[in-house]
Motif scaffolding. Sequence first.
Motif, PDB file in Angstrom:
ATOM      1  N   ALA A  38      -6.571  20.809 -13.322  1.00 26.72           N
ATOM      2  CA  ALA A  38      -6.685  21.406 -14.651  1.00 26.72           C
ATOM      3  C   ALA A  38      -6.915  20.341 -15.714  1.00 26.72           C
ATOM      4  CB  ALA A  38      -5.420  22.186 -14.974  1.00 26.72           C
ATOM      5  N   ALA A  39      -7.678  20.702 -16.731  1.00 22.83           N
ATOM      6  CA  ALA A  39      -7.944  19.796 -17.845  1.00 22.83           C
ATOM      7  C   ALA A  39      -6.648  19.444 -18.572  1.00 22.83           C
ATOM      8  CB  ALA A  39      -8.936  20.440 -18.814  1.00 22.83           C
ATOM      9  N   GLY A  40      -6.641  18.267 -19.197  1.00 20.44           N
ATOM     10  CA  GLY A  40      -5.462  17.845 -19.944  1.00 20.44           C
ATOM     11  C   GLY A  40      -5.409  16.342 -20.101  1.00 20.44           C
ATOM     12  N   ASN A  41      -4.300  15.861 -20.610  1.00 24.94           N
ATOM     13  CA  ASN A  41      -4.070  14.429 -20.807  1.00 24.94           C
ATOM     14  C   ASN A  41      -3.280  13.879 -19.621  1.00 24.94           C
ATOM     15  OD1 ASN A  41      -5.272  14.418 -23.422  1.00 24.94           O
ATOM     16  ND2 ASN A  41      -3.388  15.285 -24.264  1.00 24.94           N
ATOM     17  N   TYR A  42      -3.833  12.870 -18.978  1.00 25.04           N
ATOM     18  CA  TYR A  42      -3.229  12.317 -17.772  1.00 25.04           C
ATOM     19  C   TYR A  42      -3.121  10.795 -17.848  1.00 25.04           C
ATOM     20  CZ  TYR A  42      -4.057  16.807 -15.372  1.00 25.04           C
ATOM     21  OH  TYR A  42      -4.050  18.126 -14.992  1.00 25.04           O
ATOM     22  N   ILE A  43      -2.223  10.271 -17.043  1.00 29.25           N
ATOM     23  CA  ILE A  43      -2.188   8.840 -16.755  1.00 29.25           C
ATOM     24  C   ILE A  43      -2.523   8.671 -15.281  1.00 29.25           C
ATOM     25  CG2 ILE A  43      -0.743   6.772 -16.586  1.00 29.25           C
ATOM     26  CD1 ILE A  43       0.773   7.664 -19.018  1.00 29.25           C
ATOM     27  N   ILE A  44      -3.402   7.723 -14.987  1.00 33.70           N
ATOM     28  CA  ILE A  44      -3.722   7.389 -13.606  1.00 33.70           C
ATOM     29  C   ILE A  44      -3.032   6.073 -13.266  1.00 33.70           C
ATOM     30  CG2 ILE A  44      -5.917   6.222 -14.198  1.00 33.70           C
ATOM     31  CD1 ILE A  44      -7.016   7.419 -11.522  1.00 33.70           C
ATOM     32  N   ARG A  45      -2.449   6.023 -12.094  1.00 35.27           N
ATOM     33  CA  ARG A  45      -1.620   4.883 -11.676  1.00 35.27           C
ATOM     34  C   ARG A  45      -2.151   4.328 -10.358  1.00 35.27           C
ATOM     35  NH1 ARG A  45       2.747   4.221  -8.127  1.00 35.27           N
ATOM     36  NH2 ARG A  45       4.370   2.741  -8.808  1.00 35.27           N
ATOM     37  N   HIS A  46      -2.658   3.098 -10.389  1.00 38.36           N
ATOM     38  CA  HIS A  46      -3.086   2.410  -9.172  1.00 38.36           C
ATOM     39  C   HIS A  46      -1.956   1.492  -8.709  1.00 38.36           C
ATOM     40  CE1 HIS A  46      -7.018   3.666 -10.710  1.00 38.36           C
ATOM     41  NE2 HIS A  46      -7.447   3.550  -9.470  1.00 38.36           N
ATOM     42  N   GLU A  47      -1.764   1.444  -7.398  1.00 32.50           N
ATOM     43  CA  GLU A  47      -0.665   0.643  -6.867  1.00 32.50           C
ATOM     44  C   GLU A  47      -1.069  -0.007  -5.546  1.00 32.50           C
ATOM     45  OE1 GLU A  47       4.039   1.401  -6.289  1.00 32.50           O
ATOM     46  OE2 GLU A  47       2.742   2.839  -5.272  1.00 32.50           O
ATOM     47  N   LEU A  48      -0.779  -1.294  -5.437  1.00 32.28           N
ATOM     48  CA  LEU A  48      -0.865  -2.004  -4.169  1.00 32.28           C
ATOM     49  C   LEU A  48       0.558  -2.311  -3.718  1.00 32.28           C
ATOM     50  CD1 LEU A  48      -3.760  -4.564  -4.793  1.00 32.28           C
ATOM     51  CD2 LEU A  48      -3.887  -2.178  -4.040  1.00 32.28           C
ATOM     52  N   LEU A  49       0.819  -2.140  -2.432  1.00 35.73           N
ATOM     53  CA  LEU A  49       2.117  -2.472  -1.861  1.00 35.73           C
ATOM     54  C   LEU A  49       1.900  -3.518  -0.771  1.00 35.73           C
ATOM     55  CD1 LEU A  49       5.085  -2.291  -1.202  1.00 35.73           C
ATOM     56  CD2 LEU A  49       4.660  -0.083  -0.061  1.00 35.73           C
ATOM     57  N   ALA A  50       2.124  -4.770  -1.130  1.00 37.98           N
ATOM     58  CA  ALA A  50       1.954  -5.873  -0.177  1.00 37.98           C
ATOM     59  C   ALA A  50       3.203  -5.982   0.689  1.00 37.98           C
ATOM     60  CB  ALA A  50       1.710  -7.181  -0.926  1.00 37.98           C
ATOM     61  N   ILE A  51       3.026  -5.969   1.998  1.00 36.61           N
ATOM     62  CA  ILE A  51       4.168  -6.009   2.923  1.00 36.61           C
ATOM     63  C   ILE A  51       4.041  -7.159   3.917  1.00 36.61           C
ATOM     64  CG2 ILE A  51       4.775  -3.566   2.708  1.00 36.61           C
ATOM     65  CD1 ILE A  51       3.172  -3.035   5.255  1.00 36.61           C
ATOM     66  N   HIS A  52       3.364  -8.221   3.507  1.00 34.47           N
ATOM     67  CA  HIS A  52       3.176  -9.370   4.391  1.00 34.47           C
ATOM     68  C   HIS A  52       4.426 -10.234   4.493  1.00 34.47           C
ATOM     69  CE1 HIS A  52       2.275 -10.699   0.315  1.00 34.47           C
ATOM     70  NE2 HIS A  52       2.646 -11.906   0.702  1.00 34.47           N
ATOM     71  N   THR A  53       5.394 -10.039   3.606  1.00 39.04           N
ATOM     72  CA  THR A  53       6.650 -10.777   3.649  1.00 39.04           C
ATOM     73  C   THR A  53       7.717  -9.888   4.265  1.00 39.04           C
ATOM     74  OG1 THR A  53       6.070 -12.010   1.663  1.00 39.04           O
ATOM     75  CG2 THR A  53       8.387 -12.003   2.297  1.00 39.04           C
ATOM     76  N   SER A  54       8.368 -10.360   5.297  1.00 37.19           N
ATOM     77  CA  SER A  54       9.305  -9.539   6.059  1.00 37.19           C
ATOM     78  C   SER A  54      10.398  -8.944   5.182  1.00 37.19           C
ATOM     79  CB  SER A  54       9.947 -10.374   7.166  1.00 37.19           C
ATOM     80  OG  SER A  54       8.966 -10.829   8.076  1.00 37.19           O
ATOM     81  N   ASN A  55      10.523  -7.620   5.245  1.00 40.51           N
ATOM     82  CA  ASN A  55      11.584  -6.873   4.566  1.00 40.51           C
ATOM     83  C   ASN A  55      11.600  -7.060   3.054  1.00 40.51           C
ATOM     84  OD1 ASN A  55      12.688  -5.912   7.092  1.00 40.51           O
ATOM     85  ND2 ASN A  55      13.540  -7.962   7.373  1.00 40.51           N
ATOM     86  N   GLN A  56      10.508  -7.532   2.475  1.00 37.60           N
ATOM     87  CA  GLN A  56      10.459  -7.731   1.024  1.00 37.60           C
ATOM     88  C   GLN A  56       9.171  -7.152   0.454  1.00 37.60           C
ATOM     89  OE1 GLN A  56      12.917  -9.142  -1.393  1.00 37.60           O
ATOM     90  NE2 GLN A  56      11.495  -7.623  -2.188  1.00 37.60           N
ATOM     91  N   PRO A  57       9.196  -5.872   0.082  1.00 34.59           N
ATOM     92  CA  PRO A  57       7.989  -5.250  -0.465  1.00 34.59           C
ATOM     93  C   PRO A  57       7.609  -5.845  -1.813  1.00 34.59           C
ATOM     94  CG  PRO A  57       9.889  -3.821  -0.816  1.00 34.59           C
ATOM     95  CD  PRO A  57      10.356  -4.966   0.064  1.00 34.59           C
ATOM     96  N   GLN A  58       6.312  -5.844  -2.089  1.00 32.26           N
ATOM     97  CA  GLN A  58       5.801  -6.320  -3.373  1.00 32.26           C
ATOM     98  C   GLN A  58       4.918  -5.221  -3.967  1.00 32.26           C
ATOM     99  OE1 GLN A  58       3.843 -10.103  -2.988  1.00 32.26           O
ATOM    100  NE2 GLN A  58       5.598 -11.098  -2.029  1.00 32.26           N
ATOM    101  N   PHE A  59       5.417  -4.597  -5.028  1.00 29.08           N
ATOM    102  CA  PHE A  59       4.695  -3.511  -5.680  1.00 29.08           C
ATOM    103  C   PHE A  59       3.894  -4.040  -6.863  1.00 29.08           C
ATOM    104  CE2 PHE A  59       8.537  -1.690  -3.820  1.00 29.08           C
ATOM    105  CZ  PHE A  59       8.058  -0.590  -3.133  1.00 29.08           C
ATOM    106  N   TYR A  60       2.647  -3.583  -6.970  1.00 25.20           N
ATOM    107  CA  TYR A  60       1.774  -3.952  -8.087  1.00 25.20           C
ATOM    108  C   TYR A  60       1.200  -2.662  -8.691  1.00 25.20           C
ATOM    109  CZ  TYR A  60       1.933  -8.624  -6.001  1.00 25.20           C
ATOM    110  OH  TYR A  60       2.344  -9.837  -5.473  1.00 25.20           O
TER     111      TYR A  60
END
Length: 244
Positions: A164-186
């Motif tokens: 539906a038409a309206g005002n939106y925010i679009i959110r791009h996210e990368l989740l790097a998981i190359h470091t063991s047990n330590q997620p990196q959100f961008y």
Amino acid sequence: MLVSAALTALAMAVPQVAAHGGVLAYSIAGTYYGGFKAYNTATGQVSIQREWDTYNPITDPTSSVLSCNTNGASLGSGQQSATVAAGSSVTAYWNTWPHTIGPVLVYMANCGGSCSSASTSSLNWFKIDQAGLISGNLVNGTWGMGELVANNNSWTSTIPSSLAAGNYIIRHELLAIHTSNQPQFYPECAQLVLTGGGSGSPSGSYLVKFPGAYKMSDPGVGIDIYSQESTTNYTIPGPAKWSG
């Protein structure tokens, strides 16, 4: 202006922070939009993108700034919104990105009014695109982030044509998981005014909040890929993708 030339200029204007990054610009339905310039004052900047102040990752999935990065604020008089028809493509251009292990996720949220005055942590977000482990195993396989790097550090998604038409925010996210047990959100956010479309509006389990959508115990978040190298499946965090 050619997109590649514009991105080169932007890349030269910001600090080159090894292994970290963010979205520098957008191409929305064929129109180019420059992004916010991190490490610079927000005063005087004009962009469709919300403010983001650092290339550093967010490592806590419950962080208060997980919705739109630090600090995710509106640019006030400099805040713009891109007008785009439902069903159009949106391309986000990242800085030179070295990581190839982890998913790419794209969300949207209806602001229910002016996005410039919206608190992004209180919005209901729904996922319109995602790519996790595409082929191979967790350590040596092809990931969504690997595809992004191969495509000139860019990612293109399509806004559902029935939204539906309206005002939106679009959110791009990368989740790097190359470091063991330590997620990196961008995460990075930009404002849209959506036209056309239909009457589609996601509800129920398709909607999440940031923070709230992820937790460290999620199988795709607090993961040690090196302890299960031969595994050939990955659970992308967050809700199911809403296709309209």
